[in-house]
Scaffold this active site. Structure first.
Site, short mmCIF file in Angstrom:
data_model
loop_
_atom_site.label_atom_id
_atom_site.label_comp_id
_atom_site.label_asym_id
_atom_site.label_seq_id
_atom_site.Cartn_x
_atom_site.Cartn_y
_atom_site.Cartn_z
N GLY A 219 17.12 -6.87 -7.58
CA GLY A 219 16.05 -7.87 -7.61
C GLY A 219 15.27 -7.89 -8.90
CG LEU A 245 20.68 -11.69 -7.05
CD1 LEU A 245 21.27 -12.62 -8.08
CD2 LEU A 245 19.22 -12.02 -6.79
CG ASP A 246 20.97 -7.92 -8.22
OD1 ASP A 246 21.35 -8.49 -9.26
OD2 ASP A 246 19.78 -7.86 -7.88
CD GLU A 247 24.57 -5.88 -2.66
OE1 GLU A 247 25.57 -5.16 -2.45
OE2 GLU A 247 23.40 -5.45 -2.67
#
Lengths: 302, 302, 302, 302
Positions: A219, A245-247
């Site tokens: 995040g 997101l961010d994964e």
């Protein structure tokens, strides 16, 4: 070592010249005996000399992964012919594969917002020949990077993004990507989240850098979160972008030591070095066909 | 990726079980087309499934290097038979090679003087299964390490060394090595220089750790020399022993940061961690047949 | 911890604002009791609040080293007055010292030859505020870097150097340094050896980057030498320049892992990242008054 | 540097001898002018010579942190007298502080379960003098470590823990800690969660090692979680224990590179090196009075 007493370093008279023209095949499938032999045989029969082969069986998943690079000197197939001929074999063997012939340079788009350290690094590395690609264009939701991009003689497109115009902006970005025949999108600290639709058009072909050691501090404002938690190392992560997101699948990570004296501003500054290194490595490895993405993981062949 | 849409992670029902019984072949020769195919074919024809294959052509020397590991499950040759069958092939192809079958554990001798940190690390790692070998005996020119060695239930031999008795000491050491069928000698901070005669009996089979980042600070008291020079990192190096002290082929190196506050005693202390890590890695990689030594250099297959 | 139960994080109402205006004093002398007190007292009596103080006694040399930074908010002396007032004290106490007031930015000259990676890094960091100085000019024995320097709006001077013109070139370089009031010279891969006369005019004020882990691989072509020796890590070193090439006091070093697959060209490429990081850190620390040079060693205050 | 031309390295005749007897004071409070001076003056007036002083103001929190070490040679107060005299000053100035006189060695208890790598490392480092403490006893919920502990001549206590006996086990553990006058508890891969009551009796005096790079992968099986996520580095974290599992103030962290070839078992093995290094550093720094804990963060003075 058993074998003859020849000193290879003395005796060779005609050292093999590595051609700048090589091809690289990446593939994976369920493991079974004979796979290396089948592929090596295919290359040999068409006149190729293997320069690098890296293969392993993943015991956990039962998968076979391989990267093989061979010389195109004397190889009897061009890219088109290879794809046709290999498809038959691959279909029989149930391979998932991709091939890259060295004489075709991929086309890259760089997306950037205000921070230019990652962009600068990519442009400079490209200029001195470290990145084997064409940087076709730079896209930004701000004007800040224009002078730098134009200094390097590259096209710059400003596609402003607000909540209302986001979809329209993406549409024009996608048109640009299509117009320039882009193979890879690099998000060099691009501070907008791409829509699932955008992402789905470039599967495993959008690379982002996140300014934390994922999965820690996902995040926004990860350096502030890292400072708040009192960690002793901060990190950066480059990864393929997927819907979460961010994964996405991680390509590369690195860290740097911080101390209690470092406030968030110092973390941001230390992180800038990390971010550009971690992103450059990922882009470079992707372009060198070293990265094979499966599920949410990557194999990065050395 | 091209290919079928099968999700390999979902579909496999009978994951391949990696047998604890594998064989590893290391080889090098002058590069030419077809070498991977020849070896892969040999293994396939005798029923072996390749689990890992790592090959590269060194453009500088024109050499071909390969490490290949395959499952012995279903393989039709035992070690003796393999050596016989492969010798013919290897002779024709001018390979320099060695093979290790997983069901034969190599026998290791550890030499030590007074400092026991490297010895301790090796003994503990061996105990918990990190080092795939028998530690057959520990040899020392001092008595200090005896209690530790006996705690681990291993034979300890005290062979005192003075200028006058050095040759006699080496003779009795060599007899010990022969009696215990030793394949690898590890110098775990053994502070005596071995004679050329001793070294020549174990070519590429004696591993030493030097307490500096070679080639910097060869010779005695490297930590003091590093302090004197004011370096900001200190290192350790593990290498095969040859006739030239500190000049053998390097297997592994690592460094740690030091500061102006660290006097030589602190460097010694920081170095202890490095030494044991760097030596353990070298021993481990040697035992896993990952290290191929040619000339004064090593290939370390990941 | 003993003391009252106050939660300092909750209770403070007027957090101290760190002024952008601070002064930094570096000093060393023979150690004896009372030195910290004398300096702290001096600063306190003139209204300064100490923000950072770092002091240590080097047991080896018997020296006392100190770096102290204080707020100029409410401090009653300007730089000139401080120097006058502190001189008396320093004379009595036999201090060697220097002071920097934050409101005076040092003037820096960058020397460069053909490779621009270090220069680029310095110019970009300077632009975004990481280097607290004026880059007054860039000097080069080649024209290559001119476009980059002019893109950043800085003066560029081409002073070609041949064996015959070397002395004349240095004379004009020295004139440039004088004209621009240069305090620090940074050799950002400047491939010429400066004469002893040149060096003597900027003692501890010329910073160079050498592309090896000194003292290993001094002299020319260190990456080729590192490849030849078969090391597993390569390094870079930033140091002050003195009369002995590659022998000056080391400020910073770092290393990166290399493998047997990396030929000298890859080492050069990996080294470029190191060189710019190691040089930038040294320049930054010098500008932050963190580096104290004595004899052939540096104290780098964190 | 300004000052006299004395060459300190040549001229000193009576280098100061660092006494093995020093005292260390750690303190923090709200920042304001004159704090360094007050403490330096206090030490000077009682005959102490400051050997190391490290102080900084944290701009974020407005706090002043200091660690000062001075020679007890000629110091006029013993520990008891110092505490009395300094208390008055500290009360006036609202300091939170603690002091340690070098002539009193702290008493340490090590808790361990089955894995002995961290314990072994601590015992060996203690034996060779790297840890300046008494290891008073080793406590375990298993018998496995007994032979090792007894080899080092230390008392070993087996306090089995089941869900039903947990409270009783803690009671007997607390009695042991009291009996042995324990100052610091080290959890060297102790696989039981301590109750809040236990923790509250040793605030900032229980050090744990968690086998991940916190805050990533809290909880059980972090290496398996790291493998599942496909990270490229794994880490370990040493921290003070508080009521929230894995949430205590971090003392030290480190990481090591992993590859796609490393299955969870290899991560566990690579992690063992990290865990012992990260735990040893934390214990060592705590014993050297380098760690100051405030809120959920630590200041670690170099």
């Amino acid at each position: 070592m058993q074998g003859t007493a020849t000193d290879f370093r003395q005796s060779r008279e005609n050292p093999l010249e590595r051609s700048s023209q090589t091809a690289i095949l990446l593939l994976y499938c369920t493991d079974r005996p004979g796979l290396v032999r089948v592929v090596a045989d295919f290359i040999f029969r068409h006149g190729g000399n293997i320069l690098n082969l890296n293969q392993h069986q993943d015991n956990h998943s039962g998968l076979f992964f391989m990267r093989v690079e061979w010389s195109l000197m004397g190889f009897s197939l061009n890219e088109q012919q290879f794809k046709q001929a290999f498809s038959t074999l691959a279909g029989n063997e149930d391979f998932r594969w991709r091939v890259a012939f060295g004489n075709t340079k991929p086309s890259v788009a760089v997306f950037v917002s205000r921070y230019q350290h990652c962009l600068l690094d990519l442009l400079y590395r490209h200029r001195i020949g470290e990145l084997d690609c064409h940087i076709a264009l730079v896209v930004s939701n701000h004007e800040d990077a224009r002078p730098l991009v134009e200094f390097y003689g590259l096209p710059f497109f400003h596609t402003p993004v607000t909540r209302e115009t986001k979809m329209a902006a993406e549409t024009s970005q996608l048109q640009l990507l299509q117009r320039y025949g882009v193979d890879l999108v690099v998000l060099a600290r691009y501070m907008q989240v791409l829509s699932p639709d955008f992402v789905s058009r470039y599967p495993d072909r959008i690379i982002n850098v996140h300014h934390s050691f994922l999965p820690a501090f996902t995040g926004a404002k990860p350096y502030h979160a890292a400072h708040e938690r009192g960690v002793k190392l901060i990190g950066a992560t480059s990864h393929y972008v997927n819907d979460d997101l961010d994964e996405g699948a991680i390509i590369e990570q690195d860290v740097v030591r911080v101390s209690h004296r470092d406030d968030p501003e110092v973390l941001i500054e230390k992180g800038r070095v990390l971010e550009r290194v971690v992103l450059s490595r990922a882009v470079r490895w992707h372009l060198q066909q070293r990265v094979l993405c499966y599920g949410n993981r990557t194999v990065v062949f050395e």
